[in-house]
Enzyme design. Structure first.
Site, PDB file in Angstrom:
ATOM      1  N   LYS A   1       0.813  -1.218   0.000  1.00  0.00           N
ATOM      2  CA  LYS A   1       0.000   0.000   0.000  1.00  0.00           C
ATOM      3  C   LYS A   1       0.848   1.270   0.000  1.00  0.00           C
ATOM      4  CE  LYS A   1      -4.423  -1.700   1.575  1.00  0.00           C
ATOM      5  NZ  LYS A   1      -5.533  -1.601   2.542  1.00  0.00           N
TER       6      LYS A   1
ATOM      7  N   ARG B   1      -3.733 -10.185   4.793  1.00  0.00           N
ATOM      8  CA  ARG B   1      -4.151 -10.134   3.391  1.00  0.00           C
ATOM      9  C   ARG B   1      -2.995  -9.601   2.561  1.00  0.00           C
ATOM     10  NH1 ARG B   1      -6.735  -6.545  -0.233  1.00  0.00           N
ATOM     11  NH2 ARG B   1      -8.286  -7.562  -1.569  1.00  0.00           N
TER      12      ARG B   1
END
Length: 258
Positions: free
Chosen positions: A203, A237
Site C-alpha cells: 500500500k 491479506r
C-alpha cells in the site's frame, strides 16, 4: 489471505488477472505458495476508483469462485453489494469481505441470509474521495468505536459474533500518520473478541515510508505483516504469499519457544 483482483484498475495488479485463465492460474499459484484463503474481488477500491455495475461484478467473480472452490480452496469475496454476496454464496464462497462493513442498502440482510463469515472493514468516506482530506480526533478510538457498532449491528441482524472478523482499513480514508497509529495500536482491536484482518500489502503508506514503487514494496509489506502478527492479527491479506507464509512460520516457531 491471497489477493486476487479480477479488475482492470486495481492499484497493484490492475488488468493483470482480469482474464479468467490468468486469474485461475494465479489462484493456483498462491495456493501452492501457502495461501489459506483466496480473496476474489471484482471491483477496485483504490482511491479514485469507479463503481462497477452489479451484473458486471457478478460476471467477473462468480465463475472464478466456482472454479477456485473446485480446487478445494477456501474463498472469500471482496464486495459491498448484496446481490454479489448472494450470488457468491450460491457459488459456494466461504467468506464475505466488505470494505463498507455491511453498510450498503440491503447488505446486512444479505449477509444475515447467507450466514457466512464476514469481515467488517472501516473506511472514512468512499473510494473515489476517501484520501482527499481524512481527519480524526483519535483515529484508533474512532475506528475501534465504529467496528464495535458494526459488530453489534450484525448481532442484532442475526449474524453471530463467531462469524465476524474486523479490519481497521489501512489506507482507506487515512493519512500515513493515521495508518502508523493504527498499526502501533492494533492490539486494541484484537481485544474486541473477534479475529483481526490486517491488509497493508504494497500500500501507499509503505511507498511513503520507503520511497519505493508498488512492486518494490515486498520487504516493507513483510515488515508490517510481522508487526500485525505480533499484535494479534489472525488474517494477513497479501500479494506476496510465499514470503509472508515464511514470516508466519518463523513467528509461530519463535512464539512456541517462549
Amino acid at each position: 489471505m491471497g489477493i486476487l483482483n479480477v479488475t482492470p484498475d486495481s492499484f497493484s495488479d490492475g488488468a493483470k488477472y482480469n482474464q479468467f485463465d490468468k486469474a485461475l492460474a494465479h489462484a493456483e499459484y498462491m495456493l501452492a505458495e501457502g495461501a489459506d484463503i483466496i480473496d476474489i474481488g471484482g471491483e477496485s477500491t483504490r482511491p479514485g476508483a469507479a463503481e462497477v455495475a452489479v451484473a458486471e461484478e457478478i460476471e467477473r467473480v462468480v465463475p472464478l469462485i466456482e472454479r477456485v472452490k473446485s480446487l478445494g480452496a477456501r474463498v472469500s469475496v471482496d464486495t459491498s453489494k448484496p446481490e454479489v454476496m448472494l450470488a457468491a454464496a450460491d457459488a459456494g464462497v466461504d467468506m464475505i469481505n466488505d470494505v463498507r462493513a455491511l453498510q450498503s442498502p440491503g447488505a446486512l440482510a444479505a449477509a444475515a441470509a447467507c450466514q457466512l463469515p464476514v469481515c467488517l472493514m472501516h473506511m472514512q468516506g468512499q473510494p473515489r474521495t476517501m484520501q482527499a482530506n481524512p481527519q480524526y480526533a483519535d483515529v484508533v478510538e474512532e475506528v475501534r468505536h465504529f467496528l464495535i457498532e458494526r459488530i453489534h449491528a450484525c448481532e442484532k441482524a442475526g449474524i453471530a459474533s463467531r462469524l465476524l472478523s474486523i479490519d481497521p482499513g489501512f489506507g482507506f480514508g487515512k493519512t500515513l500518520t493515521h495508518n502508523i497509529a493504527l498499526l502501533n495500536h492494533l492490539s486494541a482491536f484484537s481485544q474486541l473478541g473477534v479475529p483481526v484482518l490486517a491488509g497493508m500489502s504494497r500500500k501507499s503508506m509503505l511507498g511513503q515510508i520507503t520511497g519505493r514503487e508498488v512492486h518494490d514494496r515486498m520487504p516493507a509489506s513483510l515488515a508490517v505483516a510481522l508487526m500485525a502478527m505480533q499484535q494479534g492479527a489472525k488474517i494477513i491479506r497479501v500479494h506476496d504469499v510465499a514470503e509472508t507464509a515464511d514470516v508466519r512460520k518463523v513467528f509461530i516457531a519463535c512464539r512456541k519457544e517462549q
